[in-house]
Design a protein around this motif. Structure first.
Motif, PDB file in Angstrom:
ATOM      1  N   SER A  48       0.852  -1.188   0.000  1.00 23.61           N
ATOM      2  CA  SER A  48       0.000   0.000   0.000  1.00 23.61           C
ATOM      3  C   SER A  48       0.884   1.232   0.000  1.00 23.61           C
ATOM      4  N   VAL A  49       0.399   2.281  -0.648  1.00 20.93           N
ATOM      5  CA  VAL A  49       1.101   3.566  -0.695  1.00 20.93           C
ATOM      6  C   VAL A  49       0.191   4.586  -0.034  1.00 20.93           C
ATOM      7  N   HIS A  50       0.686   5.182   1.050  1.00 18.32           N
ATOM      8  CA  HIS A  50      -0.143   5.992   1.932  1.00 18.32           C
ATOM      9  C   HIS A  50       0.474   7.374   2.077  1.00 18.32           C
ATOM     10  N   ARG A  51      -0.360   8.396   1.964  1.00 19.84           N
ATOM     11  CA  ARG A  51       0.109   9.772   2.184  1.00 19.84           C
ATOM     12  C   ARG A  51      -0.338  10.206   3.569  1.00 19.84           C
ATOM     13  N   ASP A 466       5.954  10.053  -1.586  1.00 25.39           N
ATOM     14  CA  ASP A 466       5.241   8.956  -2.230  1.00 25.39           C
ATOM     15  C   ASP A 466       4.212   9.468  -3.235  1.00 25.39           C
ATOM     16  N   PHE A 467       3.614  10.627  -2.930  1.00 25.22           N
ATOM     17  CA  PHE A 467       2.636  11.211  -3.829  1.00 25.22           C
ATOM     18  C   PHE A 467       3.170  12.463  -4.510  1.00 25.22           C
ATOM     19  N   ASP A 490      -8.131  12.902  -2.821  1.00 24.35           N
ATOM     20  CA  ASP A 490      -7.049  11.987  -3.193  1.00 24.35           C
ATOM     21  C   ASP A 490      -5.854  12.090  -2.244  1.00 24.35           C
ATOM     22  N   LEU A 491      -5.637  13.288  -1.720  1.00 24.67           N
ATOM     23  CA  LEU A 491      -4.470  13.496  -0.865  1.00 24.67           C
ATOM     24  C   LEU A 491      -4.632  12.837   0.502  1.00 24.67           C
ATOM     25  N   HIS A 492      -5.849  12.459   0.830  1.00 30.44           N
ATOM     26  CA  HIS A 492      -6.107  11.794   2.110  1.00 30.44           C
ATOM     27  C   HIS A 492      -6.600  10.372   1.880  1.00 30.44           C
ATOM     28  N   SER A 493      -6.020   9.751   0.873  1.00 24.85           N
ATOM     29  CA  SER A 493      -6.400   8.373   0.556  1.00 24.85           C
ATOM     30  C   SER A 493      -5.164   7.501   0.431  1.00 24.85           C
ATOM     31  N   THR A 494      -5.408   6.197   0.427  1.00 20.49           N
ATOM     32  CA  THR A 494      -4.354   5.196   0.318  1.00 20.49           C
ATOM     33  C   THR A 494      -4.611   4.353  -0.921  1.00 20.49           C
ATOM     34  N   ILE A 495      -3.533   3.986  -1.620  1.00 23.89           N
ATOM     35  CA  ILE A 495      -3.656   3.113  -2.779  1.00 23.89           C
ATOM     36  C   ILE A 495      -3.195   1.714  -2.379  1.00 23.89           C
ATOM     37  N   LEU A 496      -4.130   0.779  -2.417  1.00 16.61           N
ATOM     38  CA  LEU A 496      -3.824  -0.623  -2.116  1.00 16.61           C
ATOM     39  C   LEU A 496      -3.425  -1.320  -3.410  1.00 16.61           C
ATOM     40  N   ILE A 497      -2.325  -2.072  -3.375  1.00 15.83           N
ATOM     41  CA  ILE A 497      -1.807  -2.747  -4.558  1.00 15.83           C
ATOM     42  C   ILE A 497      -1.946  -4.263  -4.378  1.00 15.83           C
ATOM     43  N   PHE A 498      -2.670  -4.879  -5.293  1.00  8.40           N
ATOM     44  CA  PHE A 498      -2.915  -6.328  -5.260  1.00  8.40           C
ATOM     45  C   PHE A 498      -2.262  -6.980  -6.487  1.00  8.40           C
TER      46      PHE A 498
END
Length: 500
Positions: A48-51, A466-467, A490-498
């Motif tokens: 996951s990539v988290h800001r 990261d962002f 978007d700036l307060h979200s996390t991208i989960l990578i599967f």
């Protein structure tokens, strides 16, 4: 996928042992999160990539762009090792509250990639329900790149800045191979250089009182004296080399992808007992090259005339940045003349150089002869077809995706929705790991759309993290990505990578 094949159909946490396969009940157990419902299921959360911090970038919470070791590493132009090493970080249960990478990131055998955007700090039980954008590849592309994201970035799309190192050897080869100075410059006088003392020799006899030394420096720092025939390289910033031949040449290719330094200088210090000198400028363009040179000619009634040619070159194919240059000529200081070329401003993808020419006593080298020498050099250089690819990105890896939830749309931007792009380069040559949901078009800035930047905090802190520069694009703040569940930033979200 193996859990799914064994009849597990519930999305959530599973306790397994990871050893290239997912096995329940084995030793060395750990928790993983699996999406068992999206498009047939079998998706494993690998990262996951988290800001986390609005106020600071590239700190210890930005683990996909942070490099904690040294300033030299920070300005090297390389992405974080997190994309290519076998480290792990964070917890799968806290993947929406901090950066996460599990063992399956590099141990799993996968064919496709899925990204899911969720608000920061949602509980692991809400990863699926709170997702406001979800999309994945369908063509099994990852199997062509080592079946894991680690292998993709390590072996096929390394996150290294672009550079022009290697051009020096090509230009020196052009000067000393296909081109004969004696056929261009009337009354050319052959000379040699003593590699130990740098004393100029002509036809086997030393010219009395002549000694040349060549230096380079970054910004206003210390001058570095060159040893004839040796090369000097500082990561992705510069490559300096010299070659003894006809003519002697010293070249400095400055790629400078992270904006350090803002100045670069070449200096020649010549000790001599010559009585006079003259200056001339040769400025020209030829086949996309732009040459700016100063020619200092030193005379002696009993010895050959020496011409010290300092120059810098821009080229369209290198995407050279505009810059200003300053020449400093200091004659006759205790029989020592100093010739210095300093380039400052946009010091990026340019070449600086020094060439020593000699003609018979009482003769001079004309403007047209200098111009012809460089034109022929550029002709050979361009014909080898090395210039156009020297600093341009390698082929992109972009894969089409299908959207399961939401969409990724940017207004007034040159991006194409419906892709995952890996390793996009910005105008400074810095790489970005993944462009979520889009392919970045020509002339657009990937720092505004992609994640996992090279660490540029010492030179471009606004593009770091990261962002990266997402906070400079209004679409990340004001577009409502989740109309059904209320406003999502978007700036307060996390991208989960599967992967699957």
């Amino acid at each position: 996928m193996e859990l799914l094949q064994k009849g597990n159909t519930i999305t959530g946490i599973y306790t397994v042992s990871i050893d290239n396969e997912l096995k329940e009940g084995a030793k060395n157990q750990q928790e993983i999160y699996c999406d068992m419902t999206t498009d047939g299921g079998g998706w494993t959360l690998v990262a996951s990539v988290h800001r986390k911090d609005d106020g600071y970038k590239c700190n210890g919470s930005d683990m996909w762009s942070y490099n904690p070791f040294s300033k030299a590493a920070l300005i090297s132009g390389k992405g974080s090792k997190s994309w290519t090493d076998k480290s792990t970080m964070g917890s799968v249960r806290e993947a929406a509250s901090a950066d996460y990478k599990g063992d399956v990131y590099y141990k799993g055998q996968a064919r496709d990639v899925m990204l899911s955007h969720v608000p920061n700090d949602v509980d692991v039980t809400e990863f699926d329900g709170k997702s406001f954008a979800k999309y994945h590849t369908t063509d099994g592309f990852l199997s062509k790149y080592g079946s894991s994201l680690r292998n993709l970035f390590k072996n096929h799309a390394p996150l290294e800045s672009l550079d022009v190192i290697g051009l020096n050897a090509k230009l020196l080869s052009a000067m000393h191979g296909s081109i004969s100075p004696s056929s261009i410059i009337t009354n050319w006088y052959n000379y040699s250089l003593n590699s130990l003392t740098s004393t100029v020799h002509t036809s086997g006899a030393s010219i009395p009182g002549i000694e040349n030394k060549v230096f380079f420096r970054l910004n206003d720092g210390t001058y570095h004296e060159m040893t004839y025939g040796q090369s000097y390289t500082d990561s992705k910033t510069y490559h300096v080399t010299s070659k003894v031949g006809q003519p002697f040449a010293a070249l400095a290719t400055v790629s400078n992808l992270d904006g350090y330094p803002t100045k670069f200088s070449l200096k020649v210090v010549s000790k001599h007992n010559y009585q006079g000198s003259s200056n001339d400028k040769v400025v020209m363009t030829h086949k996309g090259f732009a040459l700016f040179s100063d020619v200092y000619q030193a005379y002696h009634r009993n010895h050959p005339t020496l011409a010290f040619v300092l120059f810098h070159i821009n080229y369209d194919g290198w995407i050279s940045a505009p810059q200003t240059s300053q020449r400093v000529f200091s004659p006759g200081i205790k029989n020592t003349s100093q010739y210095e070329l300093q380039v400052e401003g946009g010091v990026k993808n340019i070449m600086l150089g020094y060439v020593l020419m000699a003609v018979r006593s009482g003769r001079t080298i004309s403007y047209s002869e200098i111009e012809t020498f460089f034109k022929k050099t550029f002709d050979v250089f361009a014909s080898e077809e090395i210039t156009n690819t020297a600093v341009r990105p390698p082929p992109e890896i972009s894969v089409q995706v299908i959207f399961i939830k939401g969409n990724i749309v940017y207004t007034k931007s040159n991006v194409t929705t419906g892709f995952l792009q890996f390793r996009a380069y910005d105008k400074f040559g810095a790489p970005y790991a993944i462009c979520p949901g889009v392919r970045v078009g020509s002339g657009e800035d990937p720092a505004k759309f992609c994640i996992g930047s090279a660490n540029t905090q010492f030179n471009f802190p606004g593009r770091c993290g990261d962002f990266a520069a997402w906070d400079t694009l209004e679409d990340h703040v004001f577009i409502n990505r989740s109309p059904d569940d209320g406003f999502v930033n978007d700036l307060h979200s996390t991208i989960l990578i599967f992967t699957r």
